[in-house]
Enzyme design. Structure first.
Site, mmCIF file in Angstrom:
data_model
loop_
_atom_site.group_PDB
_atom_site.id
_atom_site.type_symbol
_atom_site.label_atom_id
_atom_site.label_comp_id
_atom_site.label_asym_id
_atom_site.label_seq_id
_atom_site.Cartn_x
_atom_site.Cartn_y
_atom_site.Cartn_z
ATOM 1 N N GLU A 43 0.958 -1.351 0.047
ATOM 2 C CA GLU A 43 -0.032 -0.066 -0.139
ATOM 3 C C GLU A 43 0.879 1.292 -0.102
ATOM 4 O O GLU A 43 1.791 1.437 0.757
ATOM 5 C CB GLU A 43 -0.879 0.005 1.327
ATOM 6 C CG GLU A 43 -1.795 1.199 1.279
ATOM 7 C CD GLU A 43 -2.706 1.281 2.500
ATOM 8 O OE1 GLU A 43 -3.670 2.071 2.361
ATOM 9 O OE2 GLU A 43 -2.287 0.398 3.598
ATOM 10 N N LYS A 116 -10.269 2.658 -2.298
ATOM 11 C CA LYS A 116 -10.513 2.075 -0.763
ATOM 12 C C LYS A 116 -11.747 2.337 -0.042
ATOM 13 O O LYS A 116 -11.999 3.681 0.068
ATOM 14 C CB LYS A 116 -9.028 2.510 0.193
ATOM 15 C CG LYS A 116 -9.094 1.823 1.456
ATOM 16 C CD LYS A 116 -7.941 2.229 2.348
ATOM 17 C CE LYS A 116 -7.695 1.423 3.514
ATOM 18 N NZ LYS A 116 -6.357 1.963 4.185
ATOM 19 N N CYS A 153 -5.799 -2.751 2.271
ATOM 20 C CA CYS A 153 -5.337 -2.664 3.709
ATOM 21 C C CYS A 153 -6.692 -2.875 4.806
ATOM 22 O O CYS A 153 -7.126 -3.572 5.029
ATOM 23 C CB CYS A 153 -4.850 -1.326 4.185
ATOM 24 S SG CYS A 153 -3.902 -1.446 5.842
#
Length: 294
Positions: A43, A116, A153
């Protein structure tokens, strides 16, 4: 059997983005020459993890998509004939930014993006200051090596996200990651957190009958504000098979450049043994859409 050679780079990062990009390019070149067909990066791999502080100057790190980084990694993808999963700080418009994964096809074009969806806001992880939650939903990205269920994540803690990718035909679940230890926690608490992080993702593999690839960074990154002792990223990048079995686990503190071979068709066999998708009670799941059931 359909074997896919997956490469990943578990690296430390520095404040010198040019150095980070150079090392990433060298790593991609090496993995491709060793036979990787799909390469996954960690990331926000171009820079330090800047979310330790709330500083408007850090927005200068963001860039448009398409932009300089997609050109850079697209050229590498085309040169070596590999699919690359990148993770970028996207400037969508003035004042509108996302934490965005971009998948580059082996001809250098953008196969797709994922913004995300779940954004944390914890001490040393002030991501809500920087990132607007994604608005593209959970949709796998079609590539020449298969349909990639790419998330980022904090998304890795949510079974709903993994399930939605699975229900749309994802062949793999992929999580570029930046997570580490809070220095004030005890060693025992740190280990509980790291193990829980891996366990929940292995659970996604089991529940969905799909391999999971998670790539984290390593090394210590100081807190520019001095309010904390910084983050010690815990590495432990791993590949789990469709029954949650650990196929490979990287170290907690060393850089690694790894290729793992997966039999993508094995997921079909596992789902025949454990037909979780068949037995889902979709007629009884309406309440899952509620924040909480009083």
């Amino acid at each position: 059997m359909r074997e896919l050679k997956i490469g990943f780079l578990q690296q430390h990062n520095t404040a010198d983005t040019k150095d980070n990009l150079l090392r990433l390019a060298e790593g991609i070149s090496d993995l491709a020459k060793r036979g990787a067909q799909l390469i996954v990066l960690q990331e926000l791999h171009n820079s330090l993890y800047f979310c330790q502080t709330e500083d408007v100057r850090n927005f200068d790190l963001a860039e448009p998509i398409p932009g300089p980084s997609t050109r850079f990694f697209g050229e590498l993808a085309k040169e070596y004939g590999v699919v690359i999963v990148t993770s970028l700080f996207e400037k969508r418009a003035p004042g509108l930014y996302h934490n965005t994964a971009v998948v580059l096809e082996k001809d250098g074009t953008i196969a797709g993006i994922y913004r995300k969806m779940h954004i944390p806001d914890d001490p040393a992880y002030y991501e809500k200051f920087y990132f607007t939650p994604g608005d593209l939903g959970f949709h796998p990205i079609q590539t020449s090596v298969g349909k990639l269920g790419v998330m980022v994540c904090w998304d890795q803690w949510y079974p709903e996200a993994a399930r939605l990718m699975t229900l749309q035909g994802a062949d793999l679940l992929i999580y570029p990651t930046a997570i580490g230890y809070e220095s004030s926690d005890t060693v025992e608490e740190q280990q509980r957190q790291r193990i829980a992080w891996q366990t929940v993702q292995r659970g996604h593999a089991v529940a969905n009958g799909l391999p999971v690839i998670t790539v984290n960074r390593v090394g210590h990154e100081p807190d520019p504000s001095g309010q904390t002792n910084g983050i010690q990223f815990w590495g432990t990048s791993f590949v789990a098979g469709p029954q949650g079995e650990l196929i490979y686990e990287a170290s907690t503190d060393e850089e690694e450049s790894i290729i793992v071979e997966l039999d993508i068709e094995h997921s079909e066999q596992v789902r025949r043994w454990w037909p979780f998708l068949r037995d889902r009670r979709t007629d009884e799941y309406q309440d899952i859409l509620k924040r909480y059931i009083d």
